[in-house]
Design a protein around this motif. Sequence first.
Motif, PDB file in Angstrom:
ATOM      1  N   ARG A   1       0.770   6.947  -8.403  1.00 47.57           N
ATOM      2  CA  ARG A   1       0.586   6.155  -7.241  1.00 47.57           C
ATOM      3  C   ARG A   1      -0.584   5.098  -7.420  1.00 47.57           C
ATOM      4  NH1 ARG A   1       0.915   4.321  -2.543  1.00 47.57           N
ATOM      5  NH2 ARG A   1       0.558   4.861  -0.521  1.00 47.57           N
ATOM      6  N   ALA A   2      -1.687   5.583  -7.977  1.00 48.85           N
ATOM      7  CA  ALA A   2      -2.678   4.552  -8.266  1.00 48.85           C
ATOM      8  C   ALA A   2      -2.546   3.471  -9.383  1.00 48.85           C
ATOM      9  CB  ALA A   2      -4.189   5.279  -8.663  1.00 48.85           C
ATOM     10  N   GLN A   3      -1.705   3.889 -10.489  1.00 46.38           N
ATOM     11  CA  GLN A   3      -1.224   2.983 -11.392  1.00 46.38           C
ATOM     12  C   GLN A   3      -0.305   1.662 -10.621  1.00 46.38           C
ATOM     13  OE1 GLN A   3       1.174   4.606 -14.241  1.00 46.38           O
ATOM     14  NE2 GLN A   3       1.132   2.991 -15.915  1.00 46.38           N
ATOM     15  N   ILE A   4       0.614   2.405  -9.802  1.00 43.96           N
ATOM     16  CA  ILE A   4       1.455   1.466  -9.339  1.00 43.96           C
ATOM     17  C   ILE A   4       0.883   0.480  -8.279  1.00 43.96           C
ATOM     18  CG2 ILE A   4       3.580   1.468  -7.623  1.00 43.96           C
ATOM     19  CD1 ILE A   4       4.293   3.916  -9.019  1.00 43.96           C
TER      20      ILE A   4
ATOM     21  N   GLU B   1      -0.947  -2.190 -10.290  1.00 46.35           N
ATOM     22  CA  GLU B   1       0.312  -3.057 -11.036  1.00 46.35           C
ATOM     23  C   GLU B   1       0.734  -3.965  -9.887  1.00 46.35           C
ATOM     24  OE1 GLU B   1       3.315  -0.516 -12.554  1.00 46.35           O
ATOM     25  OE2 GLU B   1       2.217  -0.031 -14.142  1.00 46.35           O
ATOM     26  N   ALA B   2       0.885  -3.644  -8.652  1.00 46.33           N
ATOM     27  CA  ALA B   2       1.128  -4.477  -7.391  1.00 46.33           C
ATOM     28  C   ALA B   2      -0.181  -5.223  -6.930  1.00 46.33           C
ATOM     29  CB  ALA B   2       1.926  -3.569  -6.427  1.00 46.33           C
ATOM     30  N   GLY B   3      -1.125  -5.046  -7.476  1.00 43.83           N
ATOM     31  CA  GLY B   3      -2.169  -5.816  -6.720  1.00 43.83           C
ATOM     32  C   GLY B   3      -2.586  -5.244  -5.335  1.00 43.83           C
ATOM     33  N   HIS B   4      -2.125  -4.077  -4.998  1.00 41.19           N
ATOM     34  CA  HIS B   4      -2.253  -3.642  -3.698  1.00 41.19           C
ATOM     35  C   HIS B   4      -1.664  -4.264  -2.558  1.00 41.19           C
ATOM     36  CE1 HIS B   4      -5.029  -0.672  -4.881  1.00 41.19           C
ATOM     37  NE2 HIS B   4      -5.383  -1.368  -6.131  1.00 41.19           N
ATOM     38  N   ARG B   5      -0.456  -5.111  -3.033  1.00 43.04           N
ATOM     39  CA  ARG B   5       0.223  -5.911  -1.929  1.00 43.04           C
ATOM     40  C   ARG B   5       1.668  -5.359  -2.130  1.00 43.04           C
ATOM     41  NH1 ARG B   5      -1.071 -12.011  -3.988  1.00 43.04           N
ATOM     42  NH2 ARG B   5       0.545 -11.273  -5.572  1.00 43.04           N
ATOM     43  N   CYS B   6       2.316  -5.601  -0.911  1.00 38.96           N
ATOM     44  CA  CYS B   6       3.767  -5.327  -0.547  1.00 38.96           C
ATOM     45  C   CYS B   6       4.603  -6.233  -1.594  1.00 38.96           C
ATOM     46  CB  CYS B   6       4.236  -5.549   0.591  1.00 38.96           C
ATOM     47  SG  CYS B   6       6.004  -5.470   1.011  1.00 38.96           S
ATOM     48  N   GLY B   7       5.506  -5.427  -2.237  1.00 42.42           N
ATOM     49  CA  GLY B   7       6.334  -6.344  -3.332  1.00 42.42           C
ATOM     50  C   GLY B   7       7.137  -7.405  -2.535  1.00 42.42           C
ATOM     51  N   TYR B   8       7.498  -7.333  -1.299  1.00 40.72           N
ATOM     52  CA  TYR B   8       8.443  -8.131  -0.754  1.00 40.72           C
ATOM     53  C   TYR B   8       7.821  -9.131   0.142  1.00 40.72           C
ATOM     54  CZ  TYR B   8      11.266  -4.193  -1.929  1.00 40.72           C
ATOM     55  OH  TYR B   8      12.236  -3.347  -2.739  1.00 40.72           O
ATOM     56  N   CYS B   9       6.898  -8.921   1.030  1.00 40.48           N
ATOM     57  CA  CYS B   9       6.355  -9.741   1.673  1.00 40.48           C
ATOM     58  C   CYS B   9       4.891 -10.354   1.376  1.00 40.48           C
ATOM     59  CB  CYS B   9       6.311  -9.407   2.861  1.00 40.48           C
ATOM     60  SG  CYS B   9       5.357  -8.184   3.480  1.00 40.48           S
TER      61      CYS B   9
ATOM     62  N   THR C   1       1.978  -8.992   1.813  1.00 36.65           N
ATOM     63  CA  THR C   1       1.075  -8.417   2.256  1.00 36.65           C
ATOM     64  C   THR C   1       0.035  -7.350   1.737  1.00 36.65           C
ATOM     65  OG1 THR C   1       2.354  -8.279   4.406  1.00 36.65           O
ATOM     66  CG2 THR C   1       0.465  -7.085   4.495  1.00 36.65           C
ATOM     67  N   ASP C   2      -1.333  -7.811   1.897  1.00 38.24           N
ATOM     68  CA  ASP C   2      -2.187  -7.398   1.220  1.00 38.24           C
ATOM     69  C   ASP C   2      -2.612  -5.947   2.032  1.00 38.24           C
ATOM     70  OD1 ASP C   2      -4.934  -6.679   0.189  1.00 38.24           O
ATOM     71  OD2 ASP C   2      -4.925  -8.385  -0.780  1.00 38.24           O
ATOM     72  N   GLN C   3      -2.943  -4.909   1.208  1.00 38.52           N
ATOM     73  CA  GLN C   3      -3.175  -3.592   2.000  1.00 38.52           C
ATOM     74  C   GLN C   3      -4.619  -3.788   2.709  1.00 38.52           C
ATOM     75  OE1 GLN C   3      -2.555   0.174   0.370  1.00 38.52           O
ATOM     76  NE2 GLN C   3      -4.580   0.439  -0.007  1.00 38.52           N
ATOM     77  N   ARG C   4      -5.369  -4.475   2.186  1.00 37.22           N
ATOM     78  CA  ARG C   4      -7.061  -4.772   2.412  1.00 37.22           C
ATOM     79  C   ARG C   4      -6.958  -5.710   3.706  1.00 37.22           C
ATOM     80  NH1 ARG C   4      -8.208  -6.104  -3.734  1.00 37.22           N
ATOM     81  NH2 ARG C   4      -6.130  -6.886  -3.143  1.00 37.22           N
ATOM     82  N   VAL C   5      -5.957  -6.621   3.890  1.00 37.93           N
ATOM     83  CA  VAL C   5      -5.790  -7.334   4.982  1.00 37.93           C
ATOM     84  C   VAL C   5      -5.227  -6.630   6.316  1.00 37.93           C
ATOM     85  CG1 VAL C   5      -4.620  -9.453   5.969  1.00 37.93           C
ATOM     86  CG2 VAL C   5      -5.942  -9.716   3.734  1.00 37.93           C
ATOM     87  N   SER C   6      -4.092  -5.938   5.883  1.00 38.47           N
ATOM     88  CA  SER C   6      -3.466  -5.244   7.076  1.00 38.47           C
ATOM     89  C   SER C   6      -4.068  -3.981   7.399  1.00 38.47           C
ATOM     90  CB  SER C   6      -1.968  -4.811   6.355  1.00 38.47           C
ATOM     91  OG  SER C   6      -2.109  -3.769   5.508  1.00 38.47           O
ATOM     92  N   GLY C   7      -4.903  -3.418   6.646  1.00 38.73           N
ATOM     93  CA  GLY C   7      -5.499  -2.082   6.837  1.00 38.73           C
ATOM     94  C   GLY C   7      -4.765  -0.930   7.081  1.00 38.73           C
ATOM     95  N   ALA C   8      -3.355  -1.144   6.594  1.00 38.56           N
ATOM     96  CA  ALA C   8      -2.423  -0.239   6.402  1.00 38.56           C
ATOM     97  C   ALA C   8      -2.038   0.369   4.979  1.00 38.56           C
ATOM     98  CB  ALA C   8      -1.313  -0.466   7.183  1.00 38.56           C
ATOM     99  N   GLN C   9      -2.053   1.443   4.833  1.00 40.97           N
ATOM    100  CA  GLN C   9      -1.656   2.184   3.381  1.00 40.97           C
ATOM    101  C   GLN C   9      -0.204   1.616   3.139  1.00 40.97           C
ATOM    102  OE1 GLN C   9      -1.697   6.210   2.432  1.00 40.97           O
ATOM    103  NE2 GLN C   9      -2.037   5.997   0.591  1.00 40.97           N
ATOM    104  N   MET C  10      -0.259   0.983   2.054  1.00 41.49           N
ATOM    105  CA  MET C  10       1.273   0.885   1.636  1.00 41.49           C
ATOM    106  C   MET C  10       2.247   2.184   1.231  1.00 41.49           C
ATOM    107  SD  MET C  10       1.692  -2.606   1.670  1.00 41.49           S
ATOM    108  CE  MET C  10       0.492  -3.695   2.174  1.00 41.49           C
TER     109      MET C  10
END
Length: 143
Positions: free
Chosen positions: A10-13, A16-24, A26-35
């Motif tokens: 999970r940490a590797q993925i 790789e995804a830059g902690h962002r949603c692959g579709y929209c 949205t950055d996890q750090r901005v949204s405050g919600a775990q992807m």
Amino acid sequence: MSEVVSKALRAQIADEAGHRCGYCLTDQRVSGAQMHLEHLFPKARGGSSERDNLWLSCAWCNSYKGAQIEAQDPVTKTTVALFNPRRQDWFEHFVWDKEGVRIIGATPTGRATVEALKLNNPYIVPARRLWVLAGWHPPRQKS
């Protein structure tokens, strides 16, 4: 039988995804919600929980995608595969509007994905406006 994804995978993925949603994007750090860990080819259709079938997705995109793997392009009316964030470049299929709050599909795949996953749903667009004001949005292509 339920497949468990290890914390290490999970940490590797996430990295790789830059902690962002692959579709929209949205950055996890901005949204405050775990992807969520998204199954690109859904488990409901026989997809596995192996690395090559997993990517990050926000709750909105994951819930709207469900078990879909294809959708209709609203322009050509043809059925096309949904965008695959692991294998395709976001910036080839999508662009931001001039305000940086709405995603516009630039290809049949992009347009179909915008519609099917409701990438401009009425909840996320106002949030993006606030993120733009804060200077956190829109995400740029990785260098």
